[in-house]
Design an enzyme around this catalytic site. Structure first.
Site, PDB file in Angstrom:
ATOM      1  N   CYS A 275      23.265  47.265  53.612  1.00  9.76           N
ATOM      2  CA  CYS A 275      24.024  48.322  52.927  1.00  9.76           C
ATOM      3  C   CYS A 275      23.137  49.042  51.913  1.00  9.76           C
ATOM      4  O   CYS A 275      22.224  49.761  52.297  1.00  9.76           O
ATOM      5  CB  CYS A 275      25.272  47.729  52.287  1.00  9.76           C
ATOM      6  SG  CYS A 275      26.491  48.960  51.806  1.00  9.76           S
TER       7      CYS A 275
ATOM      8  N   HIS B 131      27.988  44.097  56.521  1.00 11.06           N
ATOM      9  CA  HIS B 131      27.663  42.992  55.618  1.00 11.06           C
ATOM     10  C   HIS B 131      27.799  41.625  56.286  1.00 11.06           C
ATOM     11  O   HIS B 131      28.853  40.991  56.162  1.00 11.06           O
ATOM     12  CB  HIS B 131      28.606  43.040  54.412  1.00 11.06           C
ATOM     13  CG  HIS B 131      28.322  44.157  53.474  1.00 11.06           C
ATOM     14  ND1 HIS B 131      27.556  44.008  52.346  1.00 11.06           N
ATOM     15  CD2 HIS B 131      28.695  45.457  53.504  1.00 11.06           C
ATOM     16  CE1 HIS B 131      27.471  45.169  51.715  1.00 11.06           C
ATOM     17  NE2 HIS B 131      28.156  46.066  52.390  1.00 11.06           N
TER      18      HIS B 131
ATOM     19  N   GLU C  92      26.685  38.916  55.242  1.00 14.19           N
ATOM     20  CA  GLU C  92      26.876  37.870  54.227  1.00 14.19           C
ATOM     21  C   GLU C  92      28.335  37.733  53.814  1.00 14.19           C
ATOM     22  O   GLU C  92      28.702  36.747  53.171  1.00 14.19           O
ATOM     23  CB  GLU C  92      25.973  38.150  53.017  1.00 14.19           C
ATOM     24  CG  GLU C  92      26.487  39.157  51.994  1.00 14.19           C
ATOM     25  CD  GLU C  92      26.427  40.625  52.447  1.00 14.19           C
ATOM     26  OE1 GLU C  92      26.216  40.884  53.650  1.00 14.19           O
ATOM     27  OE2 GLU C  92      26.605  41.510  51.592  1.00 14.19           O
TER      28      GLU C  92
END
Ligand SMILES: Nc1ncnc2c1ncn2[C@@H]1O[C@H](COP(=O)(O)OP(=O)(O)O)[C@@H](O)[C@H]1O
Lengths: 223, 630, 79, 79
Positions: free
Chosen positions: A85, A194, A196
Site C-alpha cells: 500500500c 494488505h 498482513e
C-alpha cells in the site's frame, strides 16, 4: 532470519506487518525512518499507512528518508523488499518500481475484502502460492490506482512482472487491473492489498495473506 | 472538552497581522474600571458579567473575559444541563461503581475490564461545525474525541460514528453527507484507528442540523491511568503538538475589533471563520509521542486542548490540581503574527496537548517530542497557593511579555460557572401526538402487498445497506478488529495473548424519543445493550451524547429531563453505570428543534474474542431459527 | 526574497478523475459552456534571493512533481 | 474558446498541513532558502466564449473552492 519493518511518522500497519512476520516464523526488527543502518536484517517490509500524512503525494516525502537510502542500496545488492500500500507508493516514488499510484477512479477511499489472482509465483514474496491461485485480502486505499505508460505496462506484462491482479468488480480503476508488480529479479515487490491483515480468520477475511510472508522464508532458505 | 458548537461566521475579513500592540493588563483593568466591554457579543449575560466582576473585585481584562466567556458557555459549563445530569450520579449504586476507575467529570470514563486492563470510552458531538464545513467539521470531531481518550493515558484503539442527516434526497444532504463521511474517514483512516460501528439515520428534523457524533475507545494498563490535574509545586507545564493559530477563534475576535481595545490604529480582525482545519498526520504523531511519554512515565498530568483551547486546559488543570499555576503565554508557539493574549487563550487550533511534568523529567520529555518532530514548549509551572487563595478557588496567573493579563481563581473559571434551572414544561402538542397513533394506518392486505411493503422498506434509506459509508472507513488497521460492519456491535481484541476484548454499540431512535423521551431513552439503552449482548460480550458501561434543541425552550428541557431520567433509571435497572457523556443543545433550525436524540453507547467485555458471535444466519446448513422474547 | 509559483498538472494522457468529476457536476448546477476541466496543484513559495532557477527546477522535479505522471511550470512573481 | 485558470489556496489564517509538510522536507533534501510553502489547487478550464466573468466567479465560488476555508483567483489566458 530477521525482517525489518520500517516506521515513518504516519505509518500505521507496521504493527500488523511485524505480527505477520512473526506468525510466519521470522524475527521482526523495527526500523525507524531516521536510521541510516538496516541493523543486519535479511529483508525489509515497507508497510502501509500515511507516511508524512501522504501530503504532497503519497510516499513522496518518505522516499527521501535516510532509511530509504539504505533500502535502495540493499535492494541493489539483491535484498528482498516488499512494499504494501503506502509502501508500494514509496517504492515507486523511490524509483525501485516503475509507474505510480494515483487517486482511485471513484475518488473515494475504498476498504473492502478483495479477490486477487496470484499471477506470478517465482518472486521472493509469492513462492508459496500456486500459479493462478485466487486469494482474498483487504484492500484499503485512496490512491490505489496503478498507472504507467503503455510501454511500461507492456514490459511488465511481457516480463511476467505483474504479480497480483484484481478480480471481480474493479476497485480503483488500476490499469490492466494491476494490484502488485515486481522488479525484474522478483525480489522487490509492491502491492496495494494488505496481506498482513489476512493472517488469521479471527481478524481478517481469511489467512490467505500469510503465504506472502512464508514465501519470503522459503526464498531465504533456498538461497 | 473538545467540540465547538458556537455559531460560526463565515464572512471572513482580512486578518490584520499588525494587530494592535495594546495589551489589556490586570493593572490597566484596575485603573480603568469603567471601560465598556463587549461581554454580550461574547455570549456573556449581564448578570454573568457582574458575577465575574464580583469574583475578581474589578473588571476582567480582555484575556480574562475571553476565558470566562468560553468556559461559561453552554458547551463547556453545562449550565443548563448540570442540575439534571446529577441524576446519573444519584442513581449509580456502589455495586455499579465497583469497576469504574473514572467517571463523569473526567475527560472520559474508565472501567476495569480485568487482567490488569482498563478501557476508556466516550462519545462527543461536532454537529454545528459539520453543517458549516462538513469535511473539516467531522474530521476535527474525530480528532477531538481521540485526544480526550489520550488525555486519560490510553492508547486509542477504535472509533465509531453515529450520524444523522436530513432526508436522503434533500439537496443539502448531498452536500453534508459525503463531506461528513469523507471527513470521518479521512481523519480516522489517517490516524490508524479502525472504525467499528456507528449509525446512519435520515429524518426531516436533521435537515438544517445534522448530528455528527464520534465515539472513541482506548485501552491501557490500570496503573497507567492519567487524570487531568496539575499538582506538585514546581512542576512544569508543557504545551506540545501543533502551533497555535487564528483558526476557530470566532466570537473572541470581537475583542480585537475596531470598536474595542484596538481603536482605529489597531485595525482589528473581525469575523474570522470559526472553522478549524484538522491535520490528522500531526495527531497520529501526537498519539505515538504521548504513548511513548506515558510509557516512559514522564507525565504527571495531561489535558487535551479542544473547544476552549488554552483557556480550558490551564484552568482545568490548575483547578483539578493544587490550584496554583503560572503561565507565560508569550512562549506559546504561534502560527500567525500579531495574536493577542485573548486570541492565544481562545484559539481552537487542533492537535495540541498540555502536560504537567516534573522538572527533572523535562529534558527527557522534550527529547521524546524531538524524536517525533513534535513542537514542545515549557509555558509555565505549578505554583504554591496560600490557604486563603485556595478558598477562593486557587490562583492562575498568566503573563504576556512580563505583564499580568490574567489573575483568576481557576476553579471559578472551570467549575463554578453559572447554573441554570431552566423552565421545564411538557409540550402542549404531546397528547395529540400520542393520540395520533398507527391504528388509523392501512395495513397490507394480501401477500403481494406485504411483499411490496417489505421490498420498499428494505430499499428505504433508513434500512438500506450502509456499505457506501462503511467502505470508506478502514476497519482492519491495528489487526485487532474482530467484529465490524455488518455487525450488531463492533468488537476489538485488547490483549492478544488472552483474547480479552470489548464490544461497543450505539443506538437511538429519535422518533420514539419524541413520543416519549423517558421510554425512548430506555429503548435506546436496551437496543445498544442487546446489540452488545448478542455479540457475546457482557455489557459493562454506558456513555451518551444527548443531542437536543434549545434549552431555553421549556418543551425541549422537558424532553431532556425525561430522557436523562429514563436513561439513568434504565441503567440502574440493568446494573451498568453511565461513565461519561456529552450534551449538545441548540440543535435546531429557527424555532424547530431536532427530534430529541439521546445517543446511547454501551460497552461490553468479552473474556476471549474467539467466542464472539457474528451476526447473520445461514452460515451452516440445518441451523434452527429461534425467536426469543415477546 | 522572491515569490515563486509552481503549478503541477497531471500529464495529458493520465486520467484526471477529479477534474472529470468537477466537469461533470457543472451542467447539473446549471453551468453550460465549460468543455473541459483539469485539476492539479498550485504551490506558492517564498524563497531567498540565493535560490536560483536551477535549484527551483530541481525542487520541482524531485519533490513537488512526480515526472512519471505530472508536468510542471515554474514562475517567479514580482514581490 | 478561452482558457481559464483558477488557483485555489487555503486562507491565510487557516492551517495548511500540506504546505508545512513540504516545507519541512526541503531542508532534509538539502534545499536551503525556501522560507515558506503553501499548497493549493490549480484548475485549468476550457470555456466557450459565452462564459462571462460573472459565471466564472460563480463556478469558482460554488464548485472549485470552499469559501469557508479557501480563497481563489481567476485568470483568463490567451489561447
Ligand atoms: N456511520 C457509520 N460508521 C460506521 N459503521 C456504521 C455506520 N453506520 C452503520 N454502520 C455499521 O453498518 C452496519 C449496519 O448498520 P445498520 O444498518 O444501522 O445496522 P443495524 O440496523 O443492525 O443497527 C453495522 O455494523 C453498523 O455498525
Amino acid at each position: 532470519m530477521k525482517v525489518g519493518v520500517i516506521t515513518f511518522p504516519g505509518t500505521l500497519d507496521d504493527v500488523d506487518a511485524a505480527r505477520a512476520v512473526r506468525l510466519a516464523g521470522a524475527e521482526a526488527v523495527s526500523l525507524w525512518h531516521r536510521d541510516a543502518d538496516l541493523r543486519g536484517v535479511d529483508a525489509v517490509v515497507v508497510p502501509g499507512g500515511f507516511s508524512y500524512g501522504d501530503y504532497l503525494r503519497c510516499g513522496a516525502i518518505a522516499s527521501f528518508a535516510p532509511v530509504m537510502t539504505e533500502v535502495v542500496a540493499a535492494a541493489g545488492r539483491g535484498m528482498p523488499v516488499l512494499g504494501i500500500c503506502n509502501g508500494f507508493q514509496i517504492l515507486c516514488e523511490a524509483g525501485l518500481l516503475p509507474g505510480a499510484l494515483v487517486r482511485n477512479a471513484g475518488l473515494h477511499f475504498v476498504c473492502r475484502d478483495q479477490w486477487l489472482r496470484v499471477e506470478r509465483t517465482d518472486t521472493a514474496w509469492t513462492g508459496r502460492y500456486e500459479a493462478g491461485a485466487e486469494i482474498i485480502v483487504p484492500l484499503k486505499s485512496m490512491e490505489g490506482r496503478y498507472v504507467a505508460d503503455e510501454a511500461t505496462l507492456d514490459t511488465l506484462e511481457g516480463e511476467g512482472r505483474v504479480v497480483l491482479r484484481y478480480l471481480g468488480d474493479p476497485p480503483n480503476g488500476a490499469l490492466r487491473e494491476i494490484a502488485g508488480i515486481s522488479d525484474p529479479s522478483g525480489r522487490i515487490v509492491g502491492m496495494m492489498p494488505h496481506p498482513e491483515h489476512a493472517v488469521d480468520a479471527l481478524t481478517g477475511p481469511s489467512d490467505d495473506g500469510l503465504g506472502v510472508f512464508l514465501s519470503l522464508l522459503d526464498a531465504m532458505v533456498s538461497v | 472538552m473538545t467540540g465547538n458548537e458556537q455559531s460560526v461566521d463565515t464572512n471572513s475579513a482580512d486578518t490584520n497581522s499588525a494587530a494592535t500592540s495594546f495589551v489589556d493588563t490586570v493593572e490597566h483593568a484596575r485603573a480603568t474600571p469603567d471601560t465598556a466591554q463587549p461581554h454580550r457579543e461574547l455570549g456573556v449575560k449581564d448578570d454573568e458579567y457582574q458575577r465575574i466582576r464580583e469574583i475578581l473585585g474589578r473588571r476582567p481584562t480582555d484575556a480574562e473575559l475571553a476565558m470566562y466567556s468560553v468556559m461559561w458557555s453552554e458547551h463547556c459549563s453545562y449550565k443548563s444541563s448540570k442540575v439534571h445530569l446529577g441524576y446519573f450520579g444519584e442513581t449509580t449504586t456502589e455495586e455499579m461503581r465497583s469497576t469504574m476507575l473514572a467517571g463523569i467529570g473526567e475527560n472520559a470514563g474508565v472501567i476495569d475490564i480485568g487482567d490488569g486492563w482498563a478501557v476508556t470510552f466516550k462519545v462527543e458531538s461536532h454537529n454545528h461545525p459539520s453543517y458549516v464545513e462538513p469535511y473539516q467539521g467531522a474530521a476535527t470531531g474525530v480528532g477531538g474525541i481521540v485526544r480526550d481518550i489520550m488525555a486519560m493515558g490510553a492508547r486509542p484503539v477504535a472509533i465509531a460514528d453515529p450520524l444523522r442527516f436530513g432526508p436522503a434526497d434533500a439537496p443539502d444532504t448531498k452536500r453534508v453527507l459525503p463531506g461528513v463521511v469523507a471527513g470521518v474517514g479521512g481523519y480516522g483512516n489517517c490516524l490508524g484507528l479502525p472504525n467499528i460501528g456507528g449509525e446512519v439515520v435520515f429524518d426531516e428534523s436533521y435537515a438544517g442540523n445534522p448530528l455528527v457524533n464520534a465515539l472513541c475507545i482506548g485501552s491501557m494498563r490500570v496503573e497507567d491511568l492519567h487524570l487531568a490535574h496539575a499538582s506538585g509545586v514546581g512542576n512544569k507545564i508543557i504545551l506540545f503538538g501543533a502551533r497555535t493559530g487564528l483558526d476557530g477563534i470566532g466570537g473572541v475576535s470581537v475583542l480585537a475589533s475596531d470598536s474595542f481595545a484596538g481603536g482605529d490604529a489597531g485595525g482589528g480582525r473581525k469575523k474570522l471563520p470559526a472553522v478549524q482545519v484538522g491535520d490528522p498526520f500531526a495527531e497520529k504523531v501526537l498519539i505515538e509521542c504521548c504513548l511513548e511519554l506515558f510509557g516512559s512515565r514522564l507525565v504527571v498530568g495531561i489535558q487535551d486542548l479542544g473547544g476552549a483551547g488554552l483557556s480550558c486546559a490551564t484552568s482545568e488543570l490548575a483547578s483539578a490540581g493544587d490550584g496554583g499555576m503560572r503561565v507565560e503565554l508569550d512562549r506559546v508557539p504561534l502560527r500567525a503574527a500579531g495574536m493577542t493574549p485573548a486570541e492565544v487563550l481562545s484559539s481552537e487550533s487542533q492537535e495540541r496537548m498540555c502536560a504537567v511534568v516534573r522538572p527533572e523529567d523535562v529534558d527527557a520529555f522534550l527529547a521524546v517530542c524531538e524524536k517525533w518532530d513534535v513542537t514542545a514548549t515549557v509555558i509555565g509551572e505549578v505554583t504554591e497557593v496560600s490557604e486563603e487563595e485556595t478558598a477562593r478557588g486557587g490562583r492562575l496567573i498568566i503573563t504576556w511579555n512580563g505583564e499580568v493579563v490574567v489573575d483568576v481563581p481557576p476553579r471559578t473559571v472551570a467549575h463554578e460557572g453559572p447554573v441554570y434551572r431552566r423552565p421545564v414544561a411538557r409540550p402542549a402538542d404531546q397528547d395529540d401526538l400520542i393520540a395520533n397513533d398507527t391504528s388509523g394506518l392501512a395495513r397490507p392486505s394480501g401477500p403481494q402487498e406485504l411483499s411490496d411493503t417489505l421490498l420498499r422498506m428494505i430499499a428505504s434509506p433508513n434500512l438500506a445497506s450502509r456499505a457506501w459509508v462503511t467502505d470508506q472507513y478502514d476497519r482492519y488497521v491495528q489487526g485487532n478488529t474482530v467484529l465490524s460492519q455488518p455487525a450488531d456491535a463492533g468488537m476489538i481484541r485488547i490483549d492478544e495473548t488472552t483474547g480479552l476484548g470489548v464490544a461497543v454499540a450505539t443506538d437511538c431512535n429519535g422518533r420514539y424519543c419524541r413520543l416519549d423521551p423517558y421510554t425512548g431513552a430506555q429503548l435506546a439503552l436496551a437496543e445498544a445493550y442487546r446489540n452488545v449482548a448478542v455479540s457475546g460480550a457482557v455489557p459493562a458501561a454506558v456513555t451518551n451524547c444527548l443531542n437536543f434543541g434549545s434549552p431555553e425552550d421549556p418543551g425541549v428541557m422537558w424532553q431532556f429531563e425525561q430522557a436523562v431520567r429514563g436513561l439513568a433509571d434504565g441503567c440502574r435497572e440493568l446494573g451498568i453505570p453511565v461513565t461519561g457523556g456529552n450534551v449538545s443543545f441548540y440543535n435546531q433550525t429557527g424555532a424547530t428543534a431536532i427530534l430529541p436524540t439521546p445517543v446511547v453507547g454501551v460497552l461490553g467485555v468479552i473474556d476471549d474474542v474467539h467466542r464472539r458471535i457474528p451476526s447473520g444466519i445461514g452460515n451452516e446448513a440445518g441451523e434452527s431459527l429461534l425467536l426469543l422474547g415477546t | 526574497m522572491a515569490r515563486v509559483v509552481v503549478d503541477v498538472m497531471p500529464k495529458q494522457e493520465i486520467l484526471d478523475p477529479q477534474g472529470q468529476a468537477v466537469a461533470g457536476a457543472l451542467p447539473r448546477l446549471g453551468f453550460q459552456g465549460v468543455t473541459s476541466i483539469r485539476q492539479g496543484k498550485h504551490f506558492e513559495l517564498e524563497v531567498d534571493d540565493s535560490v536560483d532557477d536551477a535549484t527551483l527546477e530541481r525542487i520541482a522535479e524531485t519533490l513537488l512533481a512526480n515526472p512519471v505522471i505530472e508536468d510542471w511550470a515554474i514562475r517567479r512573481e514580482q514581490s
